[in-house]
Design an enzyme around this catalytic site. Sequence first.
Site, PDB file in Angstrom:
ATOM      1  N   THR A   1      13.611  -0.518  15.859  1.00  0.00           N
ATOM      2  CA  THR A   1      14.886  -0.558  14.971  1.00  0.00           C
ATOM      3  C   THR A   1      14.628   0.190  14.007  1.00  0.00           C
ATOM      4  O   THR A   1      13.890   0.020  13.068  1.00  0.00           O
ATOM      5  CB  THR A   1      15.473  -1.754  14.803  1.00  0.00           C
ATOM      6  OG1 THR A   1      15.678  -2.472  16.095  1.00  0.00           O
ATOM      7  CG2 THR A   1      16.518  -1.827  14.261  1.00  0.00           C
TER       8      THR A   1
ATOM      9  N   CYS B   1     -16.611  -2.292  -8.482  1.00  0.00           N
ATOM     10  CA  CYS B   1     -18.230  -3.037  -8.483  1.00  0.00           C
ATOM     11  C   CYS B   1     -17.902  -4.338  -7.963  1.00  0.00           C
ATOM     12  O   CYS B   1     -17.829  -5.515  -8.733  1.00  0.00           O
ATOM     13  CB  CYS B   1     -18.319  -3.092 -10.049  1.00  0.00           C
ATOM     14  SG  CYS B   1     -19.725  -4.142 -10.655  1.00  0.00           S
TER      15      CYS B   1
ATOM     16  N   THR C   1       0.649   6.140   6.494  1.00  0.00           N
ATOM     17  CA  THR C   1      -0.366   5.662   7.388  1.00  0.00           C
ATOM     18  C   THR C   1      -0.071   5.641   8.883  1.00  0.00           C
ATOM     19  O   THR C   1      -0.915   5.962   9.754  1.00  0.00           O
ATOM     20  CB  THR C   1      -0.891   4.214   7.009  1.00  0.00           C
ATOM     21  OG1 THR C   1      -1.320   4.298   5.615  1.00  0.00           O
ATOM     22  CG2 THR C   1      -1.821   3.470   7.894  1.00  0.00           C
TER      23      THR C   1
END
Lengths: 405, 138
Positions: free
Chosen positions: A243, A329, A75
Amino acid sequence: MLKLPVYLDNNATTPCDPRVVEAMLPYFTEVYGNAASRSHPFGWAAEEAVDYAREQVAKLIGADPKEIIFTSGATEADNLAIKGVYEMYAAKGNHIITTEIEHKAVLDTCKHLEKQGALVTYLKVNKEGAIDLKELEAAITPQTILVAIMYANNEIGVINPIREISTIAKRHGVLVMTDASQAAGKIPVDVNADGIDLMAFSAHKMYGPKGVGALYVRRKSPRVKVTAQIDGGGHERGMRSGTLNVPGIVGFGKACELCQLEMEEDAKRIAPMRDRLEKALLQLEESYVNGSTTNRLPQTSNISFKYVEGEGLMMGFNKTIALSSGSACTSASLEPSYVLKALGLGDDLAHSSIRFGLGRYTTDEQIDYTIQCVTDTVNKLRDMSPLWEMFKDGVDLDTIEWEHH
Amino acid sequence: MAYSEKVLDHYNNPKNVGTLDKSKSTVGTGLVGAPEYGDVMRLQIEVDPVTQLIRDARFKTFGCGSAIASSSLATVWLKGKSIDEAIQIHNMDIVEELNLPPVKLHCSVLVEEAIRAAINDYRQKNGLALLHFEAHNN
């Protein structure tokens, strides 16, 4: 004896290979230096470990170690690639081409940039999950700076023709970025043969630890640059400060090495199990595979069981089999999977889907158990489904006027 | 999401799954929801012509575990009740009994709508005026 629960959600994440954990352990308690500490042996040892891991990671994808930027995962790498290119190449243009079935890390990053003035084209896919290469080429304009298309899709496993995509992009001098989270370590990926300029991937999808991934950034022909999204100590050639997660990176390196050595064997063992599972479940009436079955990752199968709802179906075995459904749902999100909808599935079929994600540790016994459980539950739920009854009575469900909230 | 024990019990051992003959004047059928929203409930009641009590109730539901459990519970509650008592079943009664989480409130609303639709179907068949219910504000 079959040990329960069975894990078939390897597209979400994979367990760490014990050999990976073993490689990581010394870097918590013995070799714990900061890889950026140049003044003492603790730092040197950590840096050496990172350098070695960088080679292992680079080797898996045919890259040079200098082209690997470690991140916290795919991501972050997606964000760095897309936002970083958008900022770095602002003088050239503001147009990005992607697809409707990208991971949210790519789609939401593109949406974010749209608010800042980017123009984004979202290519449609056909029912197999494939884009039209002519549409891709037609979408390229002089303002296009990036084509961002995933290597393989997380929900249906369909593999994109990255080589053809990059050939088209290169013809127009456009950079190619790919999210290879699902592909790297599962199928051969070679950044040079495939013509990839930037590539995001992650350790935890390939039997490595969570919280570590990488962005491949091409250094030669062309030399690609991205604007850093995290500022600080100038780590990773200034592209990603912070780091370094030394144990994580060591684990990532080991995971890459193991995948490189074993992916072919893994695939040879896993794909037949996946095929057996799929064949058995397709014995059920009105069940369909979603997406291409030929051009697909070896460990993924996405099946819709018409007239039963995915979440309800999973409840029948969610204590003993870990799976994922394309249906959510809840009142917060009544929308079924956008990937399945992009394939042209009706909401009913999209609500009825289950993703099976096999992995390195999946066994034949687990597959037998899964076939039995899923078959029994589908049959049981169909017996209580009004839609199944109507279908069996020959009622065309499309002729019914359903309520619209 | 973890389901309550009661939801699991109704899901694993649903009560009164089935179909009543909808052509009979004693049977009322309510079909609510839509496949595209992932929930369809069909609830049926059969009213005893002599006692005017609901002597049978059946359901079939396409939906998540909470939707199945909610409809199963409703059929249990409906049996033996008069129509007047049946219309008093409120969605929040279902929510409380099954400990439904907020994201599953719509399942209970759907059950309430199904009960009312079944009652009105029965009333229509028997020449009775349709009942008008307030729209739900959940």
